[in-house]
Write a protein that holds these residues in place. Structure first.
Motif, PDB file in Angstrom:
ATOM      1  N   PRO A   1       4.262   3.774  -9.590  1.00  8.09           N
ATOM      2  CA  PRO A   1       5.505   3.361  -8.933  1.00  8.09           C
ATOM      3  C   PRO A   1       5.270   2.337  -7.829  1.00  8.09           C
ATOM      4  O   PRO A   1       6.180   1.603  -7.463  1.00  8.09           O
ATOM      5  CB  PRO A   1       6.054   4.658  -8.356  1.00  8.09           C
ATOM      6  N   VAL A   2       4.090   2.292  -7.287  1.00 12.12           N
ATOM      7  CA  VAL A   2       3.819   1.376  -6.185  1.00 12.12           C
ATOM      8  C   VAL A   2       3.327   0.021  -6.694  1.00 12.12           C
ATOM      9  O   VAL A   2       3.864  -1.027  -6.356  1.00 12.12           O
ATOM     10  CB  VAL A   2       2.762   1.976  -5.234  1.00 12.12           C
ATOM     11  N   PHE A   3       2.274   0.063  -7.503  1.00 10.92           N
ATOM     12  CA  PHE A   3       1.597  -1.178  -7.882  1.00 10.92           C
ATOM     13  C   PHE A   3       1.976  -1.668  -9.276  1.00 10.92           C
ATOM     14  O   PHE A   3       1.610  -2.784  -9.650  1.00 10.92           O
ATOM     15  CB  PHE A   3       0.079  -0.995  -7.839  1.00 10.92           C
ATOM     16  N   GLY A   4       2.633  -0.851 -10.050  1.00 10.25           N
ATOM     17  CA  GLY A   4       2.854  -1.207 -11.443  1.00 10.25           C
ATOM     18  C   GLY A   4       1.520  -1.221 -12.174  1.00 10.25           C
ATOM     19  O   GLY A   4       0.542  -0.600 -11.734  1.00 10.25           O
ATOM     20  N   ILE A   5       1.465  -1.977 -13.268  1.00  5.66           N
ATOM     21  CA  ILE A   5       0.251  -1.972 -14.092  1.00  5.66           C
ATOM     22  C   ILE A   5      -0.912  -2.629 -13.346  1.00  5.66           C
ATOM     23  O   ILE A   5      -2.088  -2.398 -13.669  1.00  5.66           O
ATOM     24  CB  ILE A   5       0.512  -2.675 -15.443  1.00  5.66           C
TER      25      ILE A   5
END
Lengths: 769, 769
Positions: free
Chosen positions: A282-286
């Motif tokens: 949720p924070v950094f994505g992939i």
């Protein structure tokens, strides 16, 4: 908002991916990593070509080199056959186990595929590295006849092939599996499906290090016992039938063994860090998931440049040249790391400078480990000198003093690791401090993961320096056996001495990275258990979701099953070491017997009129070492599985029954009305964590104690305390012989054991629930 | 009902005592225990009188014995002075610490009093035991001139004085403090106020064992190095100035050191079991608290009878006679234990047969530990034989083989301890299964406590056998030095050989009881933290009570502070061992120097025309050993305190912030709105538990490895592999010398360290919150 973030973090696996969708610009990072990995393989091929184009010296030198090559290749072929059989058996067990677990049939197949790919990549990396090393040795020897710089470059470039291939194959294997398993579509789930890769790598590494370690020291000790002691001929004397086996040992132990060790480190660290990255999706994505791959892409680029700039002249200490390359590599890696953190680890509330701080903590830890290892194993410092001085009163005081030094060695590294964990955890909490919906625990653990990546961000160069060791050692042996002039010998001696230093330093680095990575892998294990429990509860029809905040982050030492697991884990490290050391002793006895037989059957050998049968001795050591590696290997694989299965079935009686649902405080909590027996998973976690602590300390004792004994002997040989042939020297030789199986068999095998424990528990976790 | 029972269990400290009130028939048990303790002291006095009435041999024998006596008494006097200063300093620290903690001023005073009483009782027990031992040695020697039976009885009875005084003083000290602190009125609170007693005992034991252990091996190694190796005179030769110091060492190391060790075991076990008994007050009433004292009363009676029946003839192996006494003691202890469980551990829902099962588990564990120790250290089994065989190829292979055996030794004991913990926990849950309102955890832990009491229920007899060792060793030395005929020497040799066996067995027993008791002491520590938190929350005005079910039973290894504490705890055991071993080396060098000086200053010594200055050598070793014991001692005391204080102040950043109140899953939970920082207490718990595991394994490695080397040498001396003066023998002598500081300094000191960690954390717990 808060609850939806929690939901996304903890239950993303069941629902559709939350957070930002994978954009093509984000997926570009995967292609960059894979592209750099492929380029590094090309660079390795170019380096190999340059090295192999070198002069191969006189016919006499070639004969020796060919004998080493044949022996090493024969060993590797037989070893891989044995490992292959074991790998297939284990693959079947994993497949069946997964099919009876909360995991699906689909995941079972993927895990087995990942396992086999990991095992094959590890084997391939080991084979390629050794293919070049056993050809670089003679080129180095030959180059030493003209120029120290050319010899140094030949050896380092030969070593760099191993370093680049190991890191590149680890990167490519993980990257390709991630892509083919659909990582760009299901980025949060796929990292869990890669754990088999790390396990495959560990399994090969365990047997490669054990088999190679037993081989190298059995040949060394056996050749010395019967050659130097009984027959009174010098080391590397061509009349000794075990001399080729000894030189083969340097390759299969130090080169193939350590290559597999570092391959495993990077593979396990990649997969573990990707799992933690998935938890922070949720924070950094992939980008958070792909970050570890980019770190290794930087590692490869920095190391290629570092290797390319190394050169020396005929008067400089070769170690200074190697260090210059290391400094350049480190500086480049730091710059690249900073850019990658800035570009990839961003998002609302993230302060990337703190996260870069975590990476710097890891790099500083690597430096400190290398420095501490030098302090304990170099003759200019107190520890080695105290052993040398104790040799004056005989072998007993030499041994007592060496063991006392060995037992002292864990103190500073443990303080460094403790500080690194505390600082990187704190920096992680600060760096992610403004991100909502994630526990401090998850933030801090991610900080320690970044530190681990920082520590491993120069791995390819370090491995190049390490493989430099056996190449120069072999080159020295070839020069010695082919009766080259003293001036050439002086050059190879200088390189050999630098090689001994790099070998010792790499061991310090390997154990340091193993202990830091251990915490990362524990955390991945805890995430995996959480995911499995979620699957199980939802499969039982419990509305498909878990209580808010539930998370398996509790390994309670006060629970009897956990404590018993911890006791057994610590015990495993002792028993494993004992078996490894005894295996060396038994195999060495077979060498002694064969050499005696050859001397008796063919008196022309000692007279110098006929040549000994080197191949027979090589073949005997090969067979014995491969046989001896099986028992400790099976113990290492079997004990965690046994503990998990036993406590899975019997722990209900041991749970704190009156505690209902309190985090995971109870071994048998009821989650949404469904009892979940965590006894097996918890006991295994206790085994893993305390086994790791005990293994790290024992490995330090043995690596550094062994290194200190070795250099105490060498220091006396420079003329201290009576020099060569004095009583002090005889005492120091005893210490050196004792240290051999410590530092080259049991110690390095313990590094691998630690990581195997981490990956086997991660892969077999579904069986423990 | 359920809630009121919970309330009584967890909050009895704040409210009035619940459950049955203390009846006079229940308090009778206290008087029985104290009465038996006093009777045992009388019995010890009678035994001492009988022994001291024995013949004291020739004037030559007396001169030697007097020299030993003076040396030992001088050492003890100076040692106690050093320990006394340290004890006063620590008492002041404890007092100040308590006054800044949730504990009251009243408890601070009581804890300091208990600490000083524990220290004084331990010192007194050590002094009395040694007072008799150093007088029993010459009586044993003199009796050997007429009858083996008389010599055996003199030595065993001399040893029994130590055994009885140690156990009786421990029982009386705890019992008297319990009474004077008002235990009959406030039975649930007073056990917590006794923890200082265990700490006082541990502190004295640590320094007694360290100082004595350094002394004994420094004198032994120093005398051998300069006597046997340099001057070429046999062991125990009166011309060696260090020979008296060597004989003194047997007393101050084995006798006073092990006495303090077992005193500490019983003291810590008594107090720890009483604290757990207090937690079960609603079930058993005060009887559950007094039960451990009654077990030791039984121990005393059974051991007196066991010692009394031992007799032998001139042809029997003395070990058989000693074993007969042990079997009788065990049978009596089992019967008494069964009666005590039946009579005291009853109440609604209790099934006493299961609880007796726990005790039997403990006794069987003791037997198995003794058996395993024999397997690894006696020459008729594979391990010692493999070391002897490896001696054929020189000292290096002897050492490698010995270390491999040492590393193998923890495997079986760890399995036995694991099984004992699991079984006794399960039996405890079954035995208390129908009792309402108590968690399975509390029930199971009480089961492990009963097992520990079972294991220690023959401690007095075991200790008598142990002290038998140094007495017979000294008797042999006196016979040797006073030139008695060979027939007398044969008798003392037989006794000496039995003494070596009993010394080795006791070490196995001591480490076994330490590892089982460790879990009991962890649990007491967790209870103490729970009580302290309750006090703190109620002092902060939170309505004076805690949430139902709250309990500090969670040492979560996945929390960074706990993991770091665990790492440091394991590291402590290595560094402590290293310091102890190095201390032996340095002190031995001073012995070597003094002996060389004496030979040079007075050539008449070697010629046999004048006597060496034994006292000067004794005085040098005394001073050096006392100086050397301080650093490892301070490390052992200081590290847990430092970890507790550091994490108390800094752990807020490391707690799993998002978990509110989940058992004690969070390091900084909020309880009734009041934040309670558990970081320090948790980190210390990690240090304690993993330090204990690591210490137990290292101690086994060193004790059993050392014992195996010793007996491999002795086996070769019986004529195997070339017998005395062969090359194999020379190699085995190296192994024996290496093993000396392992088995007699570092190993036994680690036993004490483990228990010191448990008691220091228990006492200083208030400082960590």
């Amino acid at each position: 908002m808060f609850l939806s973030a929690i939901g996304a973090l903890f239950f993303g696996f069941q629902t559709s991916p939350a957070g930002t969708p994978v954009s093509s610009s984000d997926s570009l990072w995967l292609w960059i990593a894979i592209g750099v990995g492929l380029l590094a393989l090309v660079a390795a091929a170019v380096l190999a070509k340059i090295v192999l184009a070198g002069d191969t010296g006189t016919a006499e030198m070639q004969a020796i080199s060919n004998a080493i090559r044949e022996g090493a290749e024969a060993f590797l072929a037989r070893q891989y056959k044995t490992i292959g059989i074991l790998a297939v058996v284990i693959a079947i067990v994993v497949f069946c186990g997964y099919n009876f677990s909360p995991r699906t049939h689909d995941v079972a197949i993927k895990t087995v595929i990942a396992f086999l790919v990991g095992a094959i990549c590890s084997g391939l990396a080991g084979f390629t590295g050794m293919y070049v090393s056993i050809r670089a040795n003679i080129r180095t020897a030959s180059a030493a006849r003209t120029s120290l710089n050319k010899a140094l470059q030949a050896a380092l470039r030969g070593g760099a092939v191993t370093g680049l291939v190991v890191v590149a194959l680890s990167l490519l294997g993980v990257g390709a599996l991630f892509f083919f398993f659909g990582g760009l579509e299901r980025p949060q789930q796929v990292p869990y499906e890669l754990v088999g890769f790390g396990f495959g790598a560990s399994l090969v590494a365990l047997f490669a290090q054990l088999g190679g370690g037993i081989y190298t020291k059995a040949a060394d000790v056996g050749a010395d016992l019967v050659g130097k002691v009984e027959a009174g001929i010098p080391e590397d004397d061509p009349r000794n039938p075990a001399v080729i086996a000894d030189l083969v040992g340097d390759n299969v132990g130090d080169c193939a063994g350590r290559g597999a060790d570092i391959f495993e480190s990077t593979a396990a660290e990649n997969v573990g860090a990707m799992i933690l990255g998935a938890a922070l999706y949720p924070v950094f994505g992939i980008k958070g998931i792909l970050f570890p791959l980019i770190v290794h892409a930087i590692n490869l680029v920095a190391s290629i440049i570092g290797v390319a700039i190394v050169k020396t002249n005929d008067t400089e200490d070769p170690m200074s040249a190697l260090n210059r390359g290391f400094y350049v590599t480190s500086a480049l890696a730091l710059g690249g790391f900073a850019y990658a953190v800035h570009a990839m680890l961003n998002g609302p509330g993230v302060q990337w400078t703190w996260l870069l701080g975590c990476g710097i903590v890891g790099m500083v830890t690597a430096f400190l480990f290398v420095w501490i290892t030098q302090y304990y194993t170099e003759s200019k410092y107190r520890p080695v000198q105290s052993i040398a001085e104790a040799s004056l009163t005989g072998p007993a005081t030499n041994i007592i003093s060496g063991i006392a030094v060995g037992m002292e060695t864990p103190a500073l590294p443990v303080i460094v690791i403790s500080a690194a964990l505390l600082l990187s955890y704190y920096f992680g909490v600060r760096g992610l401090g403004d991100v909502a919906g994630i526990s401090n625990y998850a933030k801090g653990i991610y900080g320690t993961a970044i530190a681990t990546m920082g520590m491993l961000s120069c791995a390819a160069y370090i491995l190049a320096m390490d493989t430099f060791g056996p190449i120069t050692d072999n080159a020295g042996g070839i020069i010695e056996m082919s009766n080259q002039p003293d001036s050439v010998r002086d050059k190879t001696d200088k390189l050999d001495s630098a090689g001994n230093t790099t070998k010792a330093l790499t061991k310090g680095y390997a154990i340091g990275s193993a202990s830091l990575a251990a915490f990362l892998l524990f955390s991945a294990y805890l995430e995996e258990i959480k995911t499995l429990v979620t699957l199980k509860v939802s499969a039982a029809g419990s509305a498909g979701f878990m209580p808010a905040g539930w998370s398996f982050t509790n390994i309670n030492l006060a629970e009897i099953p956990v404590f018993v697991g911890a006791l057994l884990g610590a015990m495993l490290t002792y028993l494993f070491s004992s078996l490894a050391i005894k295996a060396v002793g038994r195999t060495a006895q077979m060498v002694v017997k064969d050499v005696r037989d050859q001397f008796r059957e063919n008196p022309g050998i000692m007279a110098g009129t006929s040549k000994p049968d080197y191949a027979r001795c090589v073949s005997i050591v090969t067979g014995a070492a491969l046989k001896e590696m099986v028992l400790p290997g099976i113990l290492a694989v079997g004990l965690p599985v046994a503990v998990g299965l036993i406590f899975r079935n019997f722990s209900a009686s041991y749970g704190s029954g009156s505690v209902a649902l309190a985090g995971a405080a109870s071994l048998v909590p009821t989650i949404n009305g469904i009892p979940v027996n965590l006894g097996g998973a918890s006991a295994v976690a206790g085994l893993l964590m305390v086994g790791t602590i005990s293994g790290v300390l024992l490995a330090m004792l043995m690596n550094n104690g062994g290194g200190a004994w070795d250099n105490a002997k060498k220091w006396i040989e420079t003329g201290q305390y009576g020099g060569k042939k004095s009583d002090a020297h005889k005492a120091a030789v005893v210490g050196d012989t004792v240290g051999d199986p410590f530092k080259d068999t049991a110690g390095p095998s313990l590094h691998v054991l630690i990581k195997l424990l981490a990956t086997i528990t991660l892969v077999l976790a579904p069986l423990f629930l």
